[in-house]
Design a protein around this motif. Structure first.
Motif, PDB file in Angstrom:
ATOM      1  N   LEU A  42      -6.913  -0.416   2.532  1.00  0.00           N
ATOM      2  CA  LEU A  42      -8.205  -0.875   3.240  1.00  0.00           C
ATOM      3  C   LEU A  42      -8.698  -2.383   2.938  1.00  0.00           C
ATOM      4  O   LEU A  42      -9.091  -3.291   3.467  1.00  0.00           O
ATOM      5  CB  LEU A  42      -9.483  -0.004   2.947  1.00  0.00           C
ATOM      6  CG  LEU A  42      -9.515   1.399   3.537  1.00  0.00           C
ATOM      7  CD1 LEU A  42     -10.862   2.195   3.229  1.00  0.00           C
ATOM      8  CD2 LEU A  42      -9.601   1.366   5.051  1.00  0.00           C
ATOM      9  N   MET A  73     -15.435   3.868   5.133  1.00  0.00           N
ATOM     10  CA  MET A  73     -15.153   2.310   5.341  1.00  0.00           C
ATOM     11  C   MET A  73     -14.275   2.286   6.274  1.00  0.00           C
ATOM     12  O   MET A  73     -14.217   1.084   6.997  1.00  0.00           O
ATOM     13  CB  MET A  73     -14.429   2.005   4.073  1.00  0.00           C
ATOM     14  CG  MET A  73     -15.521   1.629   2.738  1.00  0.00           C
ATOM     15  SD  MET A  73     -16.726   0.372   3.351  1.00  0.00           S
ATOM     16  CE  MET A  73     -15.665  -0.904   4.163  1.00  0.00           C
ATOM     17  N   VAL A  95     -15.333  -0.827  -0.045  1.00  0.00           N
ATOM     18  CA  VAL A  95     -14.106  -0.042  -0.310  1.00  0.00           C
ATOM     19  C   VAL A  95     -14.284   0.752  -1.710  1.00  0.00           C
ATOM     20  O   VAL A  95     -13.820   1.844  -1.882  1.00  0.00           O
ATOM     21  CB  VAL A  95     -13.000  -0.937  -0.449  1.00  0.00           C
ATOM     22  CG1 VAL A  95     -11.607  -0.223  -0.695  1.00  0.00           C
ATOM     23  CG2 VAL A  95     -12.545  -1.329   1.283  1.00  0.00           C
ATOM     24  N   TYR A  96     -14.825   0.022  -2.364  1.00  0.00           N
ATOM     25  CA  TYR A  96     -14.752   0.616  -3.799  1.00  0.00           C
ATOM     26  C   TYR A  96     -16.154   1.197  -4.323  1.00  0.00           C
ATOM     27  O   TYR A  96     -16.310   1.647  -5.434  1.00  0.00           O
ATOM     28  CB  TYR A  96     -14.139  -0.411  -5.026  1.00  0.00           C
ATOM     29  CG  TYR A  96     -12.832  -0.747  -5.075  1.00  0.00           C
ATOM     30  CD1 TYR A  96     -11.717   0.017  -5.492  1.00  0.00           C
ATOM     31  CD2 TYR A  96     -12.222  -2.069  -4.193  1.00  0.00           C
ATOM     32  CE1 TYR A  96     -10.447  -0.269  -5.390  1.00  0.00           C
ATOM     33  CE2 TYR A  96     -10.958  -2.296  -4.316  1.00  0.00           C
ATOM     34  CZ  TYR A  96     -10.149  -1.554  -4.729  1.00  0.00           C
ATOM     35  OH  TYR A  96      -8.755  -1.808  -4.616  1.00  0.00           O
ATOM     36  N   SER A 101     -16.702   6.043   0.454  1.00  0.00           N
ATOM     37  CA  SER A 101     -15.300   6.757   0.634  1.00  0.00           C
ATOM     38  C   SER A 101     -14.551   5.996   1.708  1.00  0.00           C
ATOM     39  O   SER A 101     -14.991   5.411   2.517  1.00  0.00           O
ATOM     40  CB  SER A 101     -16.025   8.107   1.005  1.00  0.00           C
ATOM     41  OG  SER A 101     -16.419   8.167   2.628  1.00  0.00           O
ATOM     42  N   VAL A 102     -13.250   6.448   1.530  1.00  0.00           N
ATOM     43  CA  VAL A 102     -12.377   5.938   2.354  1.00  0.00           C
ATOM     44  C   VAL A 102     -12.742   6.175   3.965  1.00  0.00           C
ATOM     45  O   VAL A 102     -12.593   5.274   4.853  1.00  0.00           O
ATOM     46  CB  VAL A 102     -10.875   6.542   2.198  1.00  0.00           C
ATOM     47  CG1 VAL A 102      -9.946   5.960   3.079  1.00  0.00           C
ATOM     48  CG2 VAL A 102     -10.441   5.918   0.779  1.00  0.00           C
ATOM     49  N   SER A 125       0.872  -1.193   0.005  1.00  0.00           N
ATOM     50  CA  SER A 125       0.125   0.096  -0.056  1.00  0.00           C
ATOM     51  C   SER A 125       0.818   1.269  -0.035  1.00  0.00           C
ATOM     52  O   SER A 125       0.681   2.120  -0.704  1.00  0.00           O
ATOM     53  CB  SER A 125      -1.136   0.015   1.162  1.00  0.00           C
ATOM     54  OG  SER A 125      -1.911  -1.291   1.258  1.00  0.00           O
ATOM     55  N   ARG A 180      -7.351   3.027  -0.641  1.00  0.00           N
ATOM     56  CA  ARG A 180      -8.212   2.045  -0.781  1.00  0.00           C
ATOM     57  C   ARG A 180      -7.625   0.717  -0.695  1.00  0.00           C
ATOM     58  O   ARG A 180      -8.036  -0.419  -0.245  1.00  0.00           O
ATOM     59  CB  ARG A 180      -9.241   2.055  -2.248  1.00  0.00           C
ATOM     60  CG  ARG A 180     -10.091   3.664  -2.158  1.00  0.00           C
ATOM     61  CD  ARG A 180     -10.968   3.577  -3.607  1.00  0.00           C
ATOM     62  NE  ARG A 180     -11.570   4.644  -3.396  1.00  0.00           N
ATOM     63  CZ  ARG A 180     -12.895   5.146  -2.708  1.00  0.00           C
ATOM     64  NH1 ARG A 180     -13.482   3.928  -2.008  1.00  0.00           N
ATOM     65  NH2 ARG A 180     -13.289   6.231  -2.814  1.00  0.00           N
ATOM     66  N   ASP A 187      -1.878   4.061  -2.543  1.00  0.00           N
ATOM     67  CA  ASP A 187      -3.472   3.795  -2.653  1.00  0.00           C
ATOM     68  C   ASP A 187      -4.152   3.498  -1.331  1.00  0.00           C
ATOM     69  O   ASP A 187      -3.913   2.477  -0.987  1.00  0.00           O
ATOM     70  CB  ASP A 187      -3.490   2.811  -3.697  1.00  0.00           C
ATOM     71  CG  ASP A 187      -5.396   2.866  -4.068  1.00  0.00           C
ATOM     72  OD1 ASP A 187      -6.009   3.215  -3.439  1.00  0.00           O
ATOM     73  OD2 ASP A 187      -5.484   2.270  -5.105  1.00  0.00           O
TER      74      ASP A 187
END
Length: 238
Positions: A88, A176, A168-169, A172-173, A78, A85, A83
């Motif tokens: 997560l 989540m 997650v997709y 929003s971050v 990560s 996402r 990223d």
């Protein structure tokens, strides 16, 4: 024995759930860190706790090393991509790896959750430990309940992974971070109830009877019937 166990559970939930979530919002909102940096630093406490727990572990259990390696690999990947996402998704990858490992252990007949379940059912009692050993050797129903316990947790972890990846997709971050924790807690509560009903409770009942002096016969409905071992050789109604 009960109070220390409850205390350890509370500390584990605090360090693995509450601290990372609170740290994320504090680091991002209070200190202005990026989502990636906040997620990374908020993962430090669970990683350190898992590593420390492995050092003091006497019994061989592959779950903590698996969780630790997955966390470390996810963090490196990560940070390399930047990223949030993906960071997560790393959490989902950890639970899915654990879930598939649990299901694999069930297929192989070596349920991994037994390492957690056994101390809870035996409660440090020598008589209950002896009953466990007798039932595990001679009762198909006991073994099947043991396998079901791990299978339920395996399915729960894999399912939770799927739900969190979708979230997650699609969300929003920031959403989540807390919602992923809610999904995890709900999953664990459901898994605890179902695995208890299908595995732990039947096993506890069998252990409570002592598991001795009987040959266990496993019927199709999963009910354990005991046949007395009173060797009445050739005894017929006289």
């Amino acid at each position: 024995m009960t109070k220390p166990r409850k205390s350890r559970t509370f500390v584990s939930l605090l360090l693995d759930v509450a601290v990372p979530v609170a740290s994320y919002y504090l680091l991002k909102g209070g200190f202005g860190l990026s989502a990636v940096a906040a997620l990374g630093w908020s993962s430090v406490v669970p990683v350190l706790r898992t590593g420390w727990g492995m050092l003091g572990q006497r019994d061989v259990n592959v779950l903590p090393p698996l969780i630790l390696l997955a966390n470390l690999a996810g963090l490196l990947l990560s940070f390399g991509t930047g990223d949030a996402r993906l960071m997560l998704v790393k959490d989902s990858a950890v639970t899915s790896l654990v879930g598939f490992a649990l299901l694999g252990s069930v297929v192989l007949g070596r349920p991994m959750m037994t390492a957690t379940l056994r101390p809870w059912l035996i409660k440090g009692d020598a008589g209950r430990e002896a009953a466990w050993e007798r039932l595990r050797r001679g009762s198909p129903a006991f073994r099947r309940a043991e396998l079901r316990f791990s299978a339920v947790w395996g399915v729960a972890f894999v399912g939770e992974c799927g739900l969190r990846i979708v979230g997650v997709y699609t969300l929003s971050v920031d959403t989540m971070v807390w919602l992923g924790t809610v999904v995890m807690i709900v999953t664990m509560v459901v898994a605890f109830v179902v695995s208890g009903a299908l595995g732990a409770v039947p096993m506890a009942r069998m252990i409570g009877t002592g598991g001795g002096g009987v040959d266990s016969v496993d019927h199709g409905d999963g009910v354990l019937e005991a046949e007395q071992n009173s060797s009445l050789t050739g005894s017929t109604p006289g």
